[in-house]
Design a protein around this motif. Structure first.
Motif, PDB file in Angstrom:
ATOM      1  N   VAL A 268      26.057  36.046  40.579  1.00 41.31           N
ATOM      2  CA  VAL A 268      27.099  34.958  40.961  1.00 41.31           C
ATOM      3  C   VAL A 268      27.210  34.150  39.775  1.00 41.31           C
ATOM      4  O   VAL A 268      28.386  33.769  39.238  1.00 41.31           O
ATOM      5  CB  VAL A 268      26.399  34.316  42.113  1.00 41.31           C
TER       6      VAL A 268
ATOM      7  N   TRP B 143      29.161  36.241  37.110  1.00 36.74           N
ATOM      8  CA  TRP B 143      30.452  36.207  37.573  1.00 36.74           C
ATOM      9  C   TRP B 143      31.189  34.718  37.135  1.00 36.74           C
ATOM     10  O   TRP B 143      32.419  34.659  36.592  1.00 36.74           O
ATOM     11  CB  TRP B 143      30.756  36.478  39.088  1.00 36.74           C
ATOM     12  N   PHE B 144      30.392  33.678  37.443  1.00 34.78           N
ATOM     13  CA  PHE B 144      31.406  32.368  37.330  1.00 34.78           C
ATOM     14  C   PHE B 144      31.167  31.987  35.500  1.00 34.78           C
ATOM     15  O   PHE B 144      32.205  31.745  34.977  1.00 34.78           O
ATOM     16  CB  PHE B 144      30.541  31.379  37.564  1.00 34.78           C
TER      17      PHE B 144
ATOM     18  N   GLY C 224      35.128  31.685  37.090  1.00 33.53           N
ATOM     19  CA  GLY C 224      35.610  32.136  38.345  1.00 33.53           C
ATOM     20  C   GLY C 224      37.113  32.315  38.471  1.00 33.53           C
ATOM     21  O   GLY C 224      37.651  32.480  39.584  1.00 33.53           O
TER      22      GLY C 224
ATOM     23  N   PRO D 232      32.987  35.203  44.581  1.00 30.20           N
ATOM     24  CA  PRO D 232      31.514  35.214  44.279  1.00 30.20           C
ATOM     25  C   PRO D 232      30.859  36.356  44.982  1.00 30.20           C
ATOM     26  O   PRO D 232      29.870  36.795  44.438  1.00 30.20           O
ATOM     27  CB  PRO D 232      31.200  33.882  45.295  1.00 30.20           C
ATOM     28  N   ARG D 233      31.467  36.863  46.113  1.00 35.13           N
ATOM     29  CA  ARG D 233      30.897  38.054  46.434  1.00 35.13           C
ATOM     30  C   ARG D 233      30.918  39.284  45.561  1.00 35.13           C
ATOM     31  O   ARG D 233      30.116  40.171  45.760  1.00 35.13           O
ATOM     32  CB  ARG D 233      31.520  38.639  47.827  1.00 35.13           C
TER      33      ARG D 233
ATOM     34  N   GLY E  59      30.440  39.052  42.225  1.00 32.41           N
ATOM     35  CA  GLY E  59      28.978  38.727  41.735  1.00 32.41           C
ATOM     36  C   GLY E  59      27.757  39.098  42.438  1.00 32.41           C
ATOM     37  O   GLY E  59      27.016  39.617  41.887  1.00 32.41           O
ATOM     38  N   MET E  60      27.751  38.778  43.681  1.00 31.24           N
ATOM     39  CA  MET E  60      26.588  39.081  44.594  1.00 31.24           C
ATOM     40  C   MET E  60      26.533  40.740  44.528  1.00 31.24           C
ATOM     41  O   MET E  60      25.497  41.115  44.420  1.00 31.24           O
ATOM     42  CB  MET E  60      26.734  38.601  45.938  1.00 31.24           C
TER      43      MET E  60
END
Length: 411
Positions: free
Chosen positions: A45, A48-49, A54, A59-60, A62-63
């Protein structure tokens, strides 16, 4: 260990109730899987940011990438639109192994009062506490792995769940089992039944393998330092932002143990391949087009290496001899035969162990010629057994001679 020596009746008299084995072992396995998994998800996450603040995705995403990295550390590989990537980021695997070991040790400590006590075990009474706890630990660990793989798979990407389960079995046996045995005190009891020469031979093997892995890592880092300019050029060609550069560095860091094992295969002589029809060894270096991956900046120049590089093949037997001498100086052998068995046997076991590690260091990293990346394992196995076995034998005999010379009255 002290808790194991207490009889069950003594525990009852103190009013201390035993903890349920099934619950403790299963939850321990699940916790050992979840701890590094949650860290990977959090890093995913953050990555990803950091990549574009972003602006793209959610966010999912990145998860999911964090979960994919965790699964790849368990040998899952990944196939994206028909392109297979099977290389295992052993840096992340090491973190997972450490988590398994630590939780396994804590599970063993919590279950130290289960089963017969030390006297009854010594009398031959069957004790299934450690095997049962290890099996339940695996169930908890594998359950988390299977659920993660199921939730992570998508139409465009596929992961190998059987490989994840197989790696989970291997890691449970290699790290959780010994951790539970040591934490519960069983390992100390079982060790008394093993002949001293075998125990010392195993310790010699660990000393040789540890020393050689450290040497391999140092050689790789020195080579990377010489190629730091090329690594910087690779990063500049990718036009990465600051956040993307951090993610790129973390990705490279995950493969540092792989690179160290490649380095060790190089030192042993057979070397490794970085793509089809390539060779990186002390005798010759043949390369083709390479991906922009910073760790590849440590590769030597194409052609025939110089005398200094070629002479590095003498380091493995030398390190094996020195490691054996260091260990046997602290634990001297009683006879020449025992010294020889310790050194040669320990060297052979260390060679086998290194070949196993080298076998999981490579794998496909892309289409076409990049499907063939990794050490030449059969040749590495022969070279490692020979170098470590002879080096261990020489070091053991030298140290045995030294002890006999310094204490002639005991020879």
């Amino acid at each position: 260990m002290t808790s194991l020596l207490l009889d069950r009746r003594d525990r009852t008299s103190t009013g201390r109730a035993q903890r349920p084995l099934v619950l403790i072992a299963t939850l321990g396995g699940a916790a050992a899987a979840l701890a590094p998994l949650l860290v990977c998800v959090a890093v995913g996450v953050i990555g990803w940011f950091a990549a574009d603040a972003g602006a793209h995705g959610a966010p999912r995403d990145g998860m999911r990438m964090g979960a994919v990295a965790w699964l790849m550390a368990h040998g899952s590989g990944i196939t994206v639109r028909g392109v297979a990537v099977g290389a295992v980021p052993l840096g992340l695997t090491v973190i997972c192994a450490w988590s398994i070991w630590r939780l396994g040790h804590r599970v063993g400590d919590a279950l130290s009062g289960h089963g017969p006590d030390a006297d009854r075990i010594s009398d031959g009474e069957r004790d299934l506490t450690v095997p049962l706890a290890t099996g339940l630990f695996f169930i908890g660990y594998a359950l988390v792995a299977v659920v993660t793989a199921t939730l992570t798979a998508s139409v465009e990407t596929t992961l190998s769940v059987p490989h994840v389960i197989l790696w989970s079995v291997a890691m449970t046996l290699a790290f959780a089992g010994p951790g539970i045995a040591i934490g519960s005190g069983r390992a100390a009891i079982w060790a008394t039944f093993v002949p001293a020469v075998i125990r010392q031979g195993a310790a010699t093997a660990i000393a040789i393998l540890t020393a050689f892995l450290a040497l391999s890592a140092v050689v790789f880092l020195v080579s990377l330092a010489f190629g730091i300019g090329e690594a910087a050029t690779m990063m500049s060609q990718l036009h990465l932002s600051a956040g993307e550069g951090i993610v790129y560095a973390i990705a490279n860091g995950g493969f540092l143990p792989n690179a160290s094992l490649f380095s060790g295969s190089f030192l042993l002589g057979p070397g490794f391949a970085v793509g089809g029809n390539t060779l990186v060894s002390p005798g010759a270096v043949v390369l083709g087009p390479l991906p922009l991956f910073a760790l590849l900046a440590a590769l030597p120049t194409i052609g025939t290496p110089g005398a200094v590089v070629s002479s590095l093949v003498w380091l493995p037997p030398l390190v094996a001899a020195l490691a054996t001498m260091w260990w046997q100086r602290r634990h001297p052998a009683l006879t020449w035969l025992e010294a020889a068995l310790r050194g040669c046997g320990g060297g052979i076991v260390a060679g086998l162990a290194f070949a196993v590690l080298a076998s999981v260091a490579g794998g496909a990293v892309g289409p076409g010629r990049m499907r063939f990346v990794g050490p030449f394992v059969p040749e590495v196995l022969v070279a490692a057994i020979t170098a470590f076995g002879l080096g261990g034998l020489l070091g053991a005999l030298v140290m045995a001679w030294y002890h006999r010379r310094s204490t002639p009255e005991e020879s």
